[in-house]
Design an enzyme around this catalytic site. Structure first.
Site, PDB file in Angstrom:
ATOM      1  N   LYS A  73      50.828  40.331  30.085  1.00 38.08           N
ATOM      2  CA  LYS A  73      49.871  40.571  31.176  1.00 38.08           C
ATOM      3  C   LYS A  73      50.463  41.613  32.099  1.00 38.08           C
ATOM      4  CE  LYS A  73      46.195  39.397  33.587  1.00 38.08           C
ATOM      5  NZ  LYS A  73      45.869  40.830  33.581  1.00 38.08           N
ATOM      6  N   LYS A  97      57.881  37.867  37.106  1.00 33.53           N
ATOM      7  CA  LYS A  97      57.007  37.366  38.186  1.00 33.53           C
ATOM      8  C   LYS A  97      55.971  36.364  37.683  1.00 33.53           C
ATOM      9  CE  LYS A  97      55.138  41.456  39.543  1.00 33.53           C
ATOM     10  NZ  LYS A  97      54.186  42.448  40.042  1.00 33.53           N
ATOM     11  N   LYS A 109      52.957  45.998  30.605  1.00 30.06           N
ATOM     12  CA  LYS A 109      52.583  47.085  31.515  1.00 30.06           C
ATOM     13  C   LYS A 109      52.142  48.273  30.689  1.00 30.06           C
ATOM     14  CE  LYS A 109      52.456  47.656  36.005  1.00 30.06           C
ATOM     15  NZ  LYS A 109      52.263  46.620  37.034  1.00 30.06           N
TER      16      LYS A 109
HETATM   17  P1  NAD Z   1      47.972  52.748  45.566  1.00 31.30           P
HETATM   18  O1  NAD Z   1      48.055  53.958  44.698  1.00 31.30           O
HETATM   19  O2  NAD Z   1      46.629  52.269  46.021  1.00 31.30           O
HETATM   20  O3  NAD Z   1      48.864  52.964  46.882  1.00 31.30           O
HETATM   21  C1  NAD Z   1      50.132  53.532  46.900  1.00 31.30           C
HETATM   22  C2  NAD Z   1      50.327  54.157  48.300  1.00 31.30           C
HETATM   23  O4  NAD Z   1      51.680  54.566  48.448  1.00 31.30           O
HETATM   24  C3  NAD Z   1      49.474  55.391  48.554  1.00 31.30           C
HETATM   25  O5  NAD Z   1      48.920  55.299  49.849  1.00 31.30           O
HETATM   26  C4  NAD Z   1      50.473  56.549  48.492  1.00 31.30           C
HETATM   27  O6  NAD Z   1      50.099  57.641  49.320  1.00 31.30           O
HETATM   28  C5  NAD Z   1      51.697  55.848  49.053  1.00 31.30           C
HETATM   29  N1  NAD Z   1      52.977  56.492  48.739  1.00 31.30           N
HETATM   30  C6  NAD Z   1      53.412  57.021  47.562  1.00 31.30           C
HETATM   31  N2  NAD Z   1      54.657  57.512  47.703  1.00 31.30           N
HETATM   32  C7  NAD Z   1      55.020  57.270  49.003  1.00 31.30           C
HETATM   33  C8  NAD Z   1      56.184  57.517  49.781  1.00 31.30           C
HETATM   34  N3  NAD Z   1      57.261  58.109  49.243  1.00 31.30           N
HETATM   35  N4  NAD Z   1      56.203  57.123  51.071  1.00 31.30           N
HETATM   36  C9  NAD Z   1      55.146  56.512  51.636  1.00 31.30           C
HETATM   37  N5  NAD Z   1      54.014  56.243  50.950  1.00 31.30           N
HETATM   38  C10 NAD Z   1      53.959  56.620  49.656  1.00 31.30           C
HETATM   39  O7  NAD Z   1      48.746  51.602  44.782  1.00 31.30           O
HETATM   40  P2  NAD Z   1      48.706  50.030  45.021  1.00 31.30           P
HETATM   41  O8  NAD Z   1      47.822  49.436  44.004  1.00 31.30           O
HETATM   42  O9  NAD Z   1      48.481  49.718  46.458  1.00 31.30           O
HETATM   43  O10 NAD Z   1      50.200  49.662  44.586  1.00 31.30           O
HETATM   44  C11 NAD Z   1      51.300  49.905  45.449  1.00 31.30           C
HETATM   45  C12 NAD Z   1      52.522  49.179  44.900  1.00 31.30           C
HETATM   46  O11 NAD Z   1      52.240  47.790  44.805  1.00 31.30           O
HETATM   47  C13 NAD Z   1      52.966  49.606  43.487  1.00 31.30           C
HETATM   48  O12 NAD Z   1      54.360  49.463  43.383  1.00 31.30           O
HETATM   49  C14 NAD Z   1      52.293  48.596  42.602  1.00 31.30           C
HETATM   50  O13 NAD Z   1      52.932  48.470  41.343  1.00 31.30           O
HETATM   51  C15 NAD Z   1      52.446  47.363  43.463  1.00 31.30           C
HETATM   52  N6  NAD Z   1      51.514  46.296  43.129  1.00 31.30           N
HETATM   53  C16 NAD Z   1      50.179  46.485  43.268  1.00 31.30           C
HETATM   54  C17 NAD Z   1      49.314  45.450  42.925  1.00 31.30           C
HETATM   55  C18 NAD Z   1      47.827  45.584  43.106  1.00 31.30           C
HETATM   56  O14 NAD Z   1      47.114  44.599  42.836  1.00 31.30           O
HETATM   57  N7  NAD Z   1      47.327  46.716  43.586  1.00 31.30           N
HETATM   58  C19 NAD Z   1      49.818  44.241  42.457  1.00 31.30           C
HETATM   59  C20 NAD Z   1      51.194  44.075  42.360  1.00 31.30           C
HETATM   60  C21 NAD Z   1      52.034  45.120  42.703  1.00 31.30           C
END
Ligand code: NAD
Length: 432
Positions: A73, A97, A109
């Protein structure tokens, strides 16, 4: 290893955390070997007919880390920096996790090396469908269930689910989660990661006798996960003093309200340009512009990392002045930086616990799709809160009892469950 600098390789860095756990919980040699590498790593190329008639071919990967507890998953990421090493590392974290919060899944992934911002909507749809055609043979509700990640969203999942249905010649909604609700997606999925992170923070804050209104937050990354976290944390009374995205950061000691910031961002307003209060752009008074990475060194109670992996590392960990760190992103703190924070007694609420809200509600989506049920959003949120509070309490109590960091406690909880299952399955599996 204590004192060692960051590993050059992301996967080596992630795996280095296993050794401490193996020793501490006496993992059997067979299980150790099994957990050091993924079950399956598939590289694909995804041809896409561009709007101008040309053909471009994008490299992609799907990695299934371990399937002892259940089918693989994990999300699919579209990003120019995606590589097999990154996808493998992310699949490893997914395996840990899912086990930490007791879901019947292994970790998986996927990713495509592409800058989706340079594609038209139709090109993006062709890429999404092409990727599913490429990995369809190893997917399915009992084998591997993709979901959204960075730069993929419910719309992309809807196209992918539709493509899989075409290939399967029937409806298989449980093959992909994070779909739009009209296509069988679960209510509550979009906000689930942020909501889950807030549950973990709330639980920790209550144990520390810390009140939300007396707690300041700086949030790195203002994407999907962070926005919903920020919105709910703001409602709870936490004071968000700074947010950043890939372009820059803003700060207000009086506190920032997430909704107007998101409204401006969706109108293509750059975050770091929101500081000027004129008729067209204004989110709050007294907002200052910061360099993007200055946010990491702010004196706040909680530094929330919600962007990408490797953001706090050997070169900048010394600048972190926050009282505690909450990891919403996957792997935002390298193992070396983590040791430094631990030595300075800065608590870290780790990714493998704090960002599990998304995969928990993905699991609820899979359960609903398989049983033909549709749950109300309030029911989804209540089940999320119940599971996460129970599993988080186990991690926090274990950390106190064994006098270890929250990350070590979470890894011990997750790896123990996977290793026990590997042992119980017997010796014949994989040795024939
Ligand atoms: P997203 O693409 O919607 O958001 C990522 C954000 O980070 C964007 O606003 C981007 O501009 C910003 N960003 C990128 N590089 C940056 C930097 N150096 N400094 C500051 N900001 C920066 O992605 P998301 O879905 O919100 O995911 C974000 C993180 O959370 C990832 O690591 C992802 O794997 C993790 N995550 C997301 C989910 C989910 O359900 N969306 C679940 C578990 C983990």
């Amino acid at each position: 290893m204590p004192g060692q600098k960051d590993h050059a390789n992301l996967f080596d860095d992630a795996r280095s955390r296993l050794e401490e756990v193996f020793e501490a919980i006496h993992v059997h040699g067979d299980a150790r070997e099994r957990l050091k590498q993924p079950n399956l790593a598939m590289q694909v190329s995804v041809p896409v007919r561009m709007d101008d008639g040309s053909l471009r071919v994008f490299p992609g990967w799907r990695v299934q880390y371990n399937n002892t507890l259940g089918p693989a998953k994990g999300g699919i990421r579209f990003h120019p920096d995606v590589s097999q090493e990154e996808v493998t590392t992310l699949s490893f974290w997914m395996a840990v996790k899912c086990a930490v919060v007791d879901l019947p899944y292994g970790g998986g992934k996927g990713g495509v090396k592409v800058d989706p911002k340079r594609l038209s909507k139709l090109e993006l749809e062709r890429l999404s469908r092409g990727y599913i055609r490429a990995i369809a043979d190893i997917m399915g509700p009992d084998r591997d269930i993709p979901a959204p990640d960075v730069n993929t969203n419910p719309m992309v999942m809807g196209w992918m689910a539709d493509e899989f249905d075409h290939l399967a010649r029937g409806k298989v909604p449980a093959a992909i989660t994070g779909k739009p609700p009209a296509l069988g997606g679960s209510l509550g999925r979009v906000a689930a990661t942020g909501r889950g992170a807030l549950h973990v923070l709330d639980l920790w804050a209550a144990r520390e006798e810390r009140k939300p209104e007396e707690t300041t937050l700086a949030i790195q990354g203002f994407g999907n996960a962070a926005y919903h976290f920020a919105r709910l944390a703001h409602e709870r009374g936490y004071r968000i003093v700074a947010v950043s995205d890939s372009q820059g950061a803003i700060y207000s000691r009086d506190g920032l309200a997430p909704d107007p910031i998101m409204e401006q961002k969706t109108q293509h307003q750059r975050l770091h340009e929101m500081v000027y209060c004129d008729d067209s752009v204004c989110i709050a008074e007294n907002v200052e512009k910061l360099e993007r990475d200055e946010l990491l060194g702010l004196e706040v109670d909680i530094l929330v990392l919600a962007a990408l992996e490797n953001q706090v590392h050997e070169h900048n960990v010394g600048q972190v002045k926050a009282g505690a760190v909450l990891e919403i992103a996957n792997g935002p703190v390298t193992s070396y930086a983590d040791e430094q924070l631990e030595a300075r007694r800065v608590p870290v609420l780790p990714d493998v616990l704090a960002n599990t809200g998304g995969v928990i509600v993905s699991y609820y989506e899979w359960v609903q799709n398989r049983s033909g049920e549709r749950w109300a959003e309030a029911e989804v949120n209540a089940r999320l809160a119940e599971r996460l509070e129970y599993q988080s309490r186990l991690v926090l109590e274990r950390a106190e009892r064994e006098e270890i960091s929250y990350r070590k406690a979470a890894y011990r909880q997750g790896i123990e469950r996977i290793a026990d299952a590997i042992q119980l399955r017997g010796n014949c599996q994989g040795s024939e």
